[in-house]
Design an enzyme around this catalytic site. Sequence first.
Site, mmCIF file in Angstrom:
data_model
loop_
_atom_site.group_PDB
_atom_site.id
_atom_site.type_symbol
_atom_site.label_atom_id
_atom_site.label_comp_id
_atom_site.label_asym_id
_atom_site.label_seq_id
_atom_site.Cartn_x
_atom_site.Cartn_y
_atom_site.Cartn_z
ATOM 1 N N SER A 91 0.850 -1.191 0.000
ATOM 2 C CA SER A 91 0.000 0.000 0.000
ATOM 3 C C SER A 91 0.889 1.246 0.000
ATOM 4 O O SER A 91 1.762 1.374 -0.852
ATOM 5 C CB SER A 91 -0.963 -0.036 1.189
ATOM 6 O OG SER A 91 -1.917 0.991 1.100
ATOM 7 N N HIS A 200 -8.068 1.272 -1.671
ATOM 8 C CA HIS A 200 -7.889 0.331 -2.788
ATOM 9 C C HIS A 200 -9.214 -0.201 -3.323
ATOM 10 O O HIS A 200 -9.322 -1.356 -3.736
ATOM 11 C CB HIS A 200 -6.954 -0.812 -2.374
ATOM 12 C CG HIS A 200 -5.649 -0.322 -1.814
ATOM 13 N ND1 HIS A 200 -4.729 0.351 -2.590
ATOM 14 C CD2 HIS A 200 -5.138 -0.369 -0.559
ATOM 15 C CE1 HIS A 200 -3.694 0.677 -1.822
ATOM 16 N NE2 HIS A 200 -3.922 0.267 -0.595
#
Length: 313
Positions: A91, A200
Amino acid sequence: MKLACVFPGQGSQSIGMLSELATSHSVVGETFQQAAEILGIDLWSMVVNGPEAELNSTINTQPVMLATSVAVWRIWQQRGGCQPEVMAGHSFGEYSALVCAGSLKFTDAIKLVRERGRLMQSAMGEAEGAMAAILGLDDATVIELCAQAASGQVVQAANFNSPGQVVIAGDADAVDRAVAAASDAGAKRAIKLAVSVPAHTSLMQAAADEFVLHLNAVQIAPTLIPVLHNVDVKSYNDPAMIRDALSRQLYNPVRWVETIQNIAAAGVTTVLEMGPGKVLTGLNKRIDKSLKGLCVQDAASLEQGFHQCEETA
């Protein structure tokens, strides 16, 4: 030894992290001082004293963890640690990887991740988001359950973390429905996470559109060490492609399983996690048991990493 370095994302932070290394390596304090001068916030005080809720707020966690990982990497470099063949970050840990690979300046990256966190927190407006971990179901089943549970809202696979571990995210009600469906489908565990930002997923598209303006305002150089991007498990030297990958990452899933499989297929034998928590080290072992893993987060693990380099030099 062929080495890879990986950098943790949100969820690895804890009060007191790096305190031991900070007492013996001035670069820790220097790195956090750099961040404080840029942001006007004493992030190190937050790490040492909390409160936990403030440390865990997305807008703070991202710059804190960036500074933490970069500080560990700087110690590794100062001490002459062996160089990795490839890097990756989970991430927003991808920003740590790009800083350490020479593509982004730390002073630019700290501003970027702070803004990234702000935009992510504000993207939902008055709506409520959520994330949950689904354990014990295959990826295809989780994707199908999310599609069935959406019912006009958004719930999607957000992190493919290891075989049988997928994090889902989206609108809170839709995540609740997907969690219930996963339990009914035989998941070993289906648990909500203490995160309200559905990272996401397509709910972050608006945040990504605005974030592009900030990406375009900073200089990005070709990497000195290849960095595998979350969104497509590819490395790029073209700054425009790196910007595009960072933008798309916000609303596409983290493909961590494929990332580690790619690293192993390249002949890497050891993966160092640069920063606290051991989260990635645990995931990586479940993805490929042949990989040696070590989380560099204190004096003992730092020395262990140097010893491994010396043994194979």
